[in-house]
Structure formats: C-alpha cells, structure tokens
Design an enzyme around this catalytic site. Sequence first.
Site, mmCIF file in Angstrom:
data_model
loop_
_atom_site.group_PDB
_atom_site.id
_atom_site.type_symbol
_atom_site.label_atom_id
_atom_site.label_comp_id
_atom_site.label_asym_id
_atom_site.label_seq_id
_atom_site.Cartn_x
_atom_site.Cartn_y
_atom_site.Cartn_z
ATOM 1 N N HIS A 107 -27.333 -14.314 45.472
ATOM 2 C CA HIS A 107 -26.638 -13.425 44.528
ATOM 3 C C HIS A 107 -27.524 -12.092 44.530
ATOM 4 C CE1 HIS A 107 -25.439 -17.141 42.774
ATOM 5 N NE2 HIS A 107 -24.230 -16.619 42.440
ATOM 6 N N ASP A 110 -30.305 -12.241 42.016
ATOM 7 C CA ASP A 110 -31.237 -13.398 41.954
ATOM 8 C C ASP A 110 -32.539 -12.556 43.085
ATOM 9 O OD1 ASP A 110 -29.158 -15.310 41.525
ATOM 10 O OD2 ASP A 110 -29.039 -15.552 43.710
ATOM 11 N N GLU A 238 -14.890 -19.674 46.560
ATOM 12 C CA GLU A 238 -15.146 -20.967 46.092
ATOM 13 C C GLU A 238 -14.657 -21.514 44.669
ATOM 14 O OE1 GLU A 238 -19.635 -21.209 45.751
ATOM 15 O OE2 GLU A 238 -19.474 -22.303 44.174
ATOM 16 N N GLU A 274 -17.349 -26.835 46.795
ATOM 17 C CA GLU A 274 -18.529 -27.512 46.165
ATOM 18 C C GLU A 274 -18.087 -28.551 45.460
ATOM 19 O OE1 GLU A 274 -21.205 -24.794 43.989
ATOM 20 O OE2 GLU A 274 -21.543 -26.279 42.445
ATOM 21 N N HIS A 277 -17.631 -29.017 41.700
ATOM 22 C CA HIS A 277 -16.522 -28.277 41.346
ATOM 23 C C HIS A 277 -15.190 -29.041 41.584
ATOM 24 C CE1 HIS A 277 -18.540 -24.124 41.948
ATOM 25 N NE2 HIS A 277 -19.191 -24.870 41.210
ATOM 26 N N ASP A 302 -20.673 -25.962 49.449
ATOM 27 C CA ASP A 302 -22.133 -26.024 48.429
ATOM 28 C C ASP A 302 -22.338 -27.521 48.161
ATOM 29 O OD1 ASP A 302 -22.374 -23.265 48.498
ATOM 30 O OD2 ASP A 302 -22.015 -22.918 46.270
ATOM 31 N N ASP A 313 -21.106 -29.221 35.293
ATOM 32 C CA ASP A 313 -21.418 -28.975 36.454
ATOM 33 C C ASP A 313 -23.234 -29.183 36.451
ATOM 34 O OD1 ASP A 313 -21.291 -27.840 39.034
ATOM 35 O OD2 ASP A 313 -21.169 -26.086 38.553
ATOM 36 N N ASP A 315 -24.913 -29.740 38.980
ATOM 37 C CA ASP A 315 -25.746 -29.397 40.239
ATOM 38 C C ASP A 315 -26.965 -30.254 40.640
ATOM 39 O OD1 ASP A 315 -24.046 -27.044 40.228
ATOM 40 O OD2 ASP A 315 -25.307 -26.009 39.720
ATOM 41 N N ASP A 345 -26.407 -25.848 46.658
ATOM 42 C CA ASP A 345 -26.258 -25.114 45.227
ATOM 43 C C ASP A 345 -26.643 -26.464 44.297
ATOM 44 O OD1 ASP A 345 -25.613 -23.639 43.218
ATOM 45 O OD2 ASP A 345 -23.510 -23.335 43.671
HETATM 46 C C1 XUL Z 1 -21.509 -21.997 39.890
HETATM 47 C C2 XUL Z 1 -21.618 -21.793 41.434
HETATM 48 C C3 XUL Z 1 -22.217 -20.393 41.827
HETATM 49 C C4 XUL Z 1 -21.829 -19.991 43.304
HETATM 50 C C5 XUL Z 1 -22.223 -18.611 43.529
HETATM 51 O O1 XUL Z 1 -20.827 -22.996 39.631
HETATM 52 O O2 XUL Z 1 -21.371 -22.618 42.379
HETATM 53 O O3 XUL Z 1 -23.651 -20.639 42.044
HETATM 54 O O4 XUL Z 1 -21.825 -20.904 44.251
HETATM 55 O O5 XUL Z 1 -21.815 -17.787 42.709
HETATM 56 CO CO CO Z 2 -21.717 -23.038 44.316
#
Ligand code: XUL
Ligand code: CO
Length: 442
Positions: A107, A110, A238, A274, A277, A302, A313, A315, A345
């Site tokens: 991003h 970042d 996404e 993802e 998600h 992702d 989430d 991650d 991710d």
């Molecule tokens: C948030 C997410 C983000 C996107 C990019 O849940 O997945 O990090 O991948 O903005």
């Molecule tokens: Co993501």
Amino acid sequence: MSILLGDKEYFPGIGQIAYEGPDSDNPLAFRFYDETKIIAGKTMKDYFKFGMAYWHTLVGNGGDPFGEATHLYEWNQAQDAVQRAKDKADAAFEFATKMNLPYFCFHDVDVVDYDNNVAEFERRLRAWTEYARQKMDASGVKLLWGTANLFSNRRYMNGGSTNPDFAVLAHGGAQVKGALDATIALGGENYVFWGGREGYMSLLNTNMKREVEHLARFLHTAKDYARKNGFKGTFFIEPKPCEPTKHQYDYDSATVIGFLRQYDLLNDFKLNIEVNHATLAGHTFQHELQVAADAGMLGSIDANRGDYQNGWDTDQFPTNVAELTEAMLVILEAGGLQGGGVNFDAKRRRNSTDNADLFYAHIGGMDTFARALIAADAILTKSDYKKLREERYASFDSGKGKEFEEGKLTLEDLRDLAAASGEPAVRSGKQEYFENIINRYA
Ligand code: XUL
Ligand code: CO
C-alpha cells in the site's frame, strides 16, 4: 555490503532459506517448496508467484485493540521520512531475498509515511519508488501488485470513493494516483482495490445506490488514468463482506462479479480472493475461488487463514494442508491464476517476537502451499476424483439431458418425460468417498 542488505543487516544470523527436502531437521529450510520442481507444467516458483505483504511484514507491529506494539522495528527510527522509507526498503528486500520470495505487494502508506499533505506524500513516494527500483533490479524481486490505503486515515471514516463528501473522494483519488504512478514505474503486474470502508455502518444515513455508482465511477476514472499511462496489467477487486465496515459493497465473489458486469468493468478487472474474507462471508475459500474461476475471473489470492473459534480477520499464516489441497484443486482445474500470485496477507502472532518467527511463518506458508499443490496434482492425475464427479452428470451427456442443456426442451417436454419414466433411481453423492480421496493424498 551489497545493495541487497543496504548499510545494515536487519535480520542478522539468518541466511538464505533454501530447499532441503522433507527429511531436513533445519527449521529455517523448506521441506516441500522446491522452486525448481515442475508441477502441472510449471515450476513451483512460477506457479505460485509468492509475494511478501509490505504491511504485515514491515509495518505490522503486533498491536491489538487491547495492547501496544510488541514488534519494535529498527528500520523505523530515522528522523527524515525519506530515510525511514529507504531503511524500511532495505529491510524489505533483505527479507524477501533471504526468504526467496520472488514478489512483493504494497500500500502507498506502507512504503512511506503519509500525513495530510498531498505534494509531500508524492515527493516521498517518488523517492521511495526510485530507491525500490534499484533494489528490485539488484535482487530480482518483482512487484505483484500495488494498492492505496483508503481506510486507515480518519478522513476515510465514512468511506473512500463511497464517501458522501466529494472532498474526501478527491483525496482518495490523489492517493490512488500516487500508488498507480509507483506501481507503473516499478513494472507492477497488477493493481488491487480492497474497499475496507466502501460500504456502510447504518443504512439510515446512507444512499446506497449513489455510493455504489460513485465506486464504479471512481474505478473507471482510476483505470482510465492507468491505461493512459501505460499500465498493461490487471486490476483486482478483493472481496470482503465486513470489517471494518458493517456491510461492504464488495461482499463476496458473486457480488463483485455482478457489480463489475453492471458497471462495464469486466474487461479490466478480475478478483483477488482472500481465505479469511471468504470465511467471513460464510463461504469456504474454495467456494469463492470456484465462483471466480467459473466466471473466468480468478486473478490472484491473498493467502492466510482465520481462527475456527472466532469471527474476525485474524490473518494467520496457512498451515492446513488438507484445506489448502481442496483450494489447489480448484486453482489447478481453472488452469492457474490469471496474472496474479499468492500474496501472504498474513501476520505472525503478537507474541511471536523473534526475527526468526517472521521466517518460520513464511516457510510454513510456502511449504503448506507446496504440499497442497503436489497433493492436488496427484488427485487430478492419479485418482478417480474427476471421473467420479463427471459421472454424476452423465445423464446430461446424451439423449434428453443433452437436449435440455442445449435449450431444446420445453417445460411440457420435461413433464412428459417425468410422467413416462417414473420415479428416478436413488443415486449416491459419495461425499465420504470424495473426502477420503483428499486425505489419501494430502
Ligand atoms: C484487509 C486486506 C487488505 C488488502 C489490501 O482485510 O486484506 O490488506 O489485501 O488492502
Ligand atoms: Co488482503
């Protein structure tokens, strides 16, 4: 010291991570990810296009809503913003190189710190881009995708491109322009839109139709700018159903595909799916992949996983070979990802505070994918999985079933056939048999 490591080594004591095979006892080695191994006609390196997520790996500090940062980074200490960005880039490319990750994703916020000054943000981003270009050339690490963060800054509390205030939308446009410029300059292969705040908290104060139209207009505007400036890659949406917004417009694969079709964006956009998600949307990851694949829209993934006992989430890095094998079956049968790759991710846990933890996390993720790919390929080439699934639909391969598929039968025809042939025979779906095939190879 080489350009890969800059002036300072940020991960001392950890060398190049290499493939050592399943019998290795070395925790800092791959047991299954052999980048040269060919599966389904491609090397593992090309098949996965593994990517490092700049935000988790270089920025995520382990803080949670209940506690302060636990990961304190040396690359964040310079006074000057451009120097901080360069130090972070040194650490990023050292990590990606040692970890053997061929790609990264970022991003805008970042890679450089962003306050409220557009021109200063652009200056920092240009300086970082120039520096990152040198690092990429020296290391061979490539850019899988770039994106802009239109969700963290307080100005986006009511949305980015779906904000009811045009001034905020314009600011989002400035950030997307900056992120696109950097992505194009770095030869980025794709560009991602994740609409974390593109949705609503309460329908009472929301004109949903107008917001969704603004989202579409914004995507067209960004796409037109990128194409005009030579971007040849794919744009990805996404999907995510919620968090941080209560209801996000990009809810899941099916919703996004309908949106892209309605607003004439199908030619330029595909999906970045993802894992966590998907599960938040009440689907499996493989369901989301299949919906995208069936529409010819499976662009990128992702990689991560949620936690079975809670509903947000988290991650986490992927570790479940059997689950991922089911996902790899979908990806393999779809002919692979279209333009994208596997971006981690994912973040190490708050209490995983050693430098080595960052390496263990990625090694685990890459090895899990490698095992899943090997298993899925074996299932498709050695087992009766495909044959059994095809047989379930055999009644549509010829005769009246085929005529139905071809649109040649009326409802009256169906009625007459049913009356003539009587009650259909009971036919097993053999679910447990199919599940046993997964466990045999995974
Ligand atoms: C948030 C997410 C983000 C996107 C990019 O849940 O997945 O990090 O991948 O903005
Ligand atoms: Co993501």
